[in-house]
Design an enzyme around this catalytic site. Structure first.
Site, mmCIF file in Angstrom:
data_model
loop_
_atom_site.group_PDB
_atom_site.id
_atom_site.type_symbol
_atom_site.label_atom_id
_atom_site.label_comp_id
_atom_site.label_asym_id
_atom_site.label_seq_id
_atom_site.Cartn_x
_atom_site.Cartn_y
_atom_site.Cartn_z
ATOM 1 N N GLY A 30 -1.357 3.308 2.115
ATOM 2 C CA GLY A 30 -1.422 2.919 1.022
ATOM 3 C C GLY A 30 -2.396 4.447 0.463
ATOM 4 C CG ASN A 32 0.965 4.053 -3.211
ATOM 5 O OD1 ASN A 32 1.215 3.787 -2.069
ATOM 6 N ND2 ASN A 32 2.258 4.114 -4.190
ATOM 7 C CB ILE A 35 -9.230 5.830 -2.311
ATOM 8 C CG1 ILE A 35 -10.015 5.567 -3.298
ATOM 9 C CG2 ILE A 35 -9.931 6.763 -1.033
ATOM 10 C CD1 ILE A 35 -11.311 4.432 -2.745
ATOM 11 N N GLY A 36 -6.701 6.824 -1.090
ATOM 12 C CA GLY A 36 -5.610 7.195 0.044
ATOM 13 C C GLY A 36 -4.470 8.404 -0.083
ATOM 14 C CB SER A 158 -16.267 -2.434 -0.908
ATOM 15 O OG SER A 158 -16.772 -2.431 -2.017
ATOM 16 C CE1 TYR A 185 -11.218 -5.776 -2.988
ATOM 17 C CE2 TYR A 185 -13.653 -5.176 -3.472
ATOM 18 C CZ TYR A 185 -12.144 -4.945 -3.008
ATOM 19 O OH TYR A 185 -12.734 -3.041 -3.216
HETATM 20 N N1 LIG Z 1 -11.523 1.513 -6.676
HETATM 21 C C1 LIG Z 1 -13.005 1.402 -6.438
HETATM 22 O O1 LIG Z 1 -13.893 1.568 -6.671
HETATM 23 C C2 LIG Z 1 -13.463 1.253 -4.698
HETATM 24 C C3 LIG Z 1 -14.819 0.613 -4.208
HETATM 25 C C4 LIG Z 1 -14.609 -0.167 -3.268
HETATM 26 C C5 LIG Z 1 -13.470 0.178 -2.694
HETATM 27 N N2 LIG Z 1 -12.059 0.559 -2.451
HETATM 28 C C6 LIG Z 1 -11.327 -0.090 -1.375
HETATM 29 O O2 LIG Z 1 -10.351 1.319 -1.543
HETATM 30 C C7 LIG Z 1 -9.107 0.743 -1.429
HETATM 31 C C8 LIG Z 1 -8.125 1.522 -1.550
HETATM 32 O O3 LIG Z 1 -8.037 1.528 -3.694
HETATM 33 P P1 LIG Z 1 -7.888 2.193 -4.545
HETATM 34 O O4 LIG Z 1 -8.857 1.917 -5.110
HETATM 35 O O5 LIG Z 1 -7.720 3.486 -4.125
HETATM 36 O O6 LIG Z 1 -6.608 1.335 -5.103
HETATM 37 P P2 LIG Z 1 -5.407 1.678 -5.543
HETATM 38 O O7 LIG Z 1 -4.668 2.941 -5.842
HETATM 39 O O8 LIG Z 1 -4.741 0.566 -6.550
HETATM 40 O O9 LIG Z 1 -4.825 2.167 -4.323
HETATM 41 C C9 LIG Z 1 -4.213 0.844 -3.346
HETATM 42 C C10 LIG Z 1 -3.564 1.110 -2.470
HETATM 43 O O10 LIG Z 1 -3.322 -0.553 -1.428
HETATM 44 C C11 LIG Z 1 -1.778 -0.259 -1.782
HETATM 45 N N3 LIG Z 1 -1.616 -1.820 -1.174
HETATM 46 C C12 LIG Z 1 -1.683 -2.678 -1.866
HETATM 47 N N4 LIG Z 1 -1.421 -4.041 -1.522
HETATM 48 C C13 LIG Z 1 -0.193 -3.590 -0.607
HETATM 49 C C14 LIG Z 1 0.429 -3.857 0.549
HETATM 50 N N5 LIG Z 1 1.000 -5.513 0.147
HETATM 51 N N6 LIG Z 1 1.076 -3.545 1.192
HETATM 52 C C15 LIG Z 1 0.796 -1.871 1.379
HETATM 53 N N7 LIG Z 1 0.017 -1.305 1.260
HETATM 54 C C16 LIG Z 1 -0.573 -2.258 -0.798
HETATM 55 C C17 LIG Z 1 -1.439 0.128 -3.070
HETATM 56 O O11 LIG Z 1 -0.065 0.235 -2.983
HETATM 57 P P3 LIG Z 1 0.781 0.051 -4.465
HETATM 58 O O12 LIG Z 1 0.752 1.547 -5.368
HETATM 59 O O13 LIG Z 1 2.504 -0.757 -4.103
HETATM 60 O O14 LIG Z 1 -0.330 -0.808 -4.929
HETATM 61 C C18 LIG Z 1 -1.737 1.405 -3.371
HETATM 62 O O15 LIG Z 1 -1.790 2.544 -2.175
HETATM 63 C C19 LIG Z 1 -9.255 -0.101 -0.954
HETATM 64 O O16 LIG Z 1 -9.455 -0.984 0.468
HETATM 65 C C20 LIG Z 1 -10.203 -0.573 -2.024
HETATM 66 O O17 LIG Z 1 -10.958 -1.898 -1.431
HETATM 67 C C21 LIG Z 1 -12.384 1.100 -3.740
#
Ligand SMILES: NC(=O)c1ccc[n+]([C@@H]2O[C@H](COP(=O)([O-])OP(=O)(O)OC[C@H]3O[C@@H](n4cnc5c(N)ncnc54)[C@H](OP(=O)(O)O)[C@@H]3O)[C@@H](O)[C@H]2O)c1
Length: 315
Positions: A30, A32, A35-36, A158, A185
């Site tokens: 992830g 792209n 957080i990734g 999380s 989740y």
């Molecule tokens: N944001 C928060 O407040 C928060 C809080 C606690 C934990 N987290 C955790 O942080 C991590 C990153 O999330 P984020 O907040 O940065 O959200 P995000 O911007 O939506 O990033 C999620 C990433 O996961 C990828 N992804 C989703 N489904 C996938 C699949 N089937 N195969 C491969 N890649 C996939 C997405 O790809 P696409 O761009 O193609 O959709 C995107 O790159 C997650 O594990 C989330 O649970 C986030």
């Protein structure tokens, strides 16, 4: 550390200054978005060869171009759909054929889904993507990690793991096919915490350490694909009060780069310090059972620690 996984040997010979990702290969799922992407950019700035695993190549290439050659190396893009075991096998195969080293695997990709969805292999999609997909990827790349030891696995979990109800159901193979929304989740995030804990317990003596973390509440695209309207609204309207992705990446980057943290391995972190996880998140029996169930579900077995000779003993 009182919450250290059972069997975690006291560390006496930690090579405090030996760990560095400079010139080494790191893989960020992830990578792209959110957080990734911020984690990938920071690790590139540390001089790592960064590979981002993405399900959409165009978005991946745009993110890689955005990071540029910050640390001197261009970011590589690997196609990976964690909702498909076939895609995970193909991605692992491609990674192995292109890279000799794997210093850090950052299991970051994740979804929050409002509706009931399934992976290509019939599992509930939140659990399937957030936990099973990463569990399989780790299994298929395990030999690479072992050959690269010392190596680390960093799992973006999380604080929601504390809200997982029926934590024991986690180890029931039938439960992997049911659920949705926040319940699913929270369960998947509890699995993230337990995955890191058990991986560390099994392999830290062979130079592979693992950590899980809460990144904070971060302004990203999570839950904003329209699938979960309430959560999507929360993230859209609340964005201005949330952390930036760069701030949200801080703990993952710390765990990937900081020398000498191996004695804290298996632990759960927030704001770059160890934090006590929820009760089931400290339960070694559940962690071991989830491991066995996950091996069965993904059809891949990690090697027995006793059979593994990496030539490295971190602790
Ligand atoms: N944001 C928060 O407040 C928060 C809080 C606690 C934990 N987290 C955790 O942080 C991590 C990153 O999330 P984020 O907040 O940065 O959200 P995000 O911007 O939506 O990033 C999620 C990433 O996961 C990828 N992804 C989703 N489904 C996938 C699949 N089937 N195969 C491969 N890649 C996939 C997405 O790809 P696409 O761009 O193609 O959709 C995107 O790159 C997650 O594990 C989330 O649970 C986030």
């Amino acid at each position: 550390v009182s919450d250290a996984p059972r069997g975690a040997a006291p560390c006496q010979t930690v090579p405090v200054s030996a760990w560095s990702v400079t010139g080494r290969t790191v893989l960020v799922t992830g990578g792209n978005s959110g957080i990734g992407a911020a984690t990938a950019a920071a690790l590139a700035a540390h001089g790592a060869h960064v590979v981002i695993a993405v399900r959409d190549r165009a978005r991946g290439e745009a993110a890689a171009a955005g990071i540029g050659t910050r640390g001197g190396h261009p970011v590589a893009v690997l196609d990976l759909d964690l909702a498909s075991f076939a895609s995970i096998h193909a991605a692992a195969e491609r990674f192995r054929s292109r890279h000799d080293d794997l210093a850090v695997l950052v299991c970051n990709a994740g979804v929050f889904l409002g509706s009931r969805r399934r992976t290509a292999d019939g599992f509930e999609a939140t659990f399937g993507i957030n936990h099973l997909g990463h569990f399989l990827l780790g299994c298929l790349l395990f030999d690479h990690l072992a050959a690269s030891a010392p190596a680390r696995v960093v799992v973006v979990a999380s604080a929601a793991h504390r809200h997982a109800v029926g934590g024991r159901r986690l180890t029931d193979p039938r439960a992997a096919r049911t659920g949705r929304g926040y319940r699913a989740y929270a369960r998947s995030k509890l699995a993230n915490v337990l995955f890191a804990r058990e991986l560390h317990r099994r392999y830290h003596g062979r130079g592979i350490t693992a950590y899980s973390l809460h990144p904070g509440v971060v302004a990203t695209r999570i839950a904003q694909d329209g699938d979960s309207r309430l959560a999507g609204l929360f993230w859209r309207l609340g964005a201005r009060w949330m952390r930036s992705p760069t701030e949200g990446a801080r703990t993952a980057v710390y765990l990937a780069t900081e020398p000498g943290i191996e004695p804290l391995g298996g632990g759960y972190f927030a704001d770059a310090v160890p934090v006590r996880p929820g009760r089931t998140g400290r339960d070694d029996d559940t962690a071991a059972r989830l491991w066995a169930t996950s091996e069965e579900l993904v059809g891949c077995r990690y090697p027995s620690p006793a059979d593994l000779d990496t030539g490295h003993e971190v602790c």
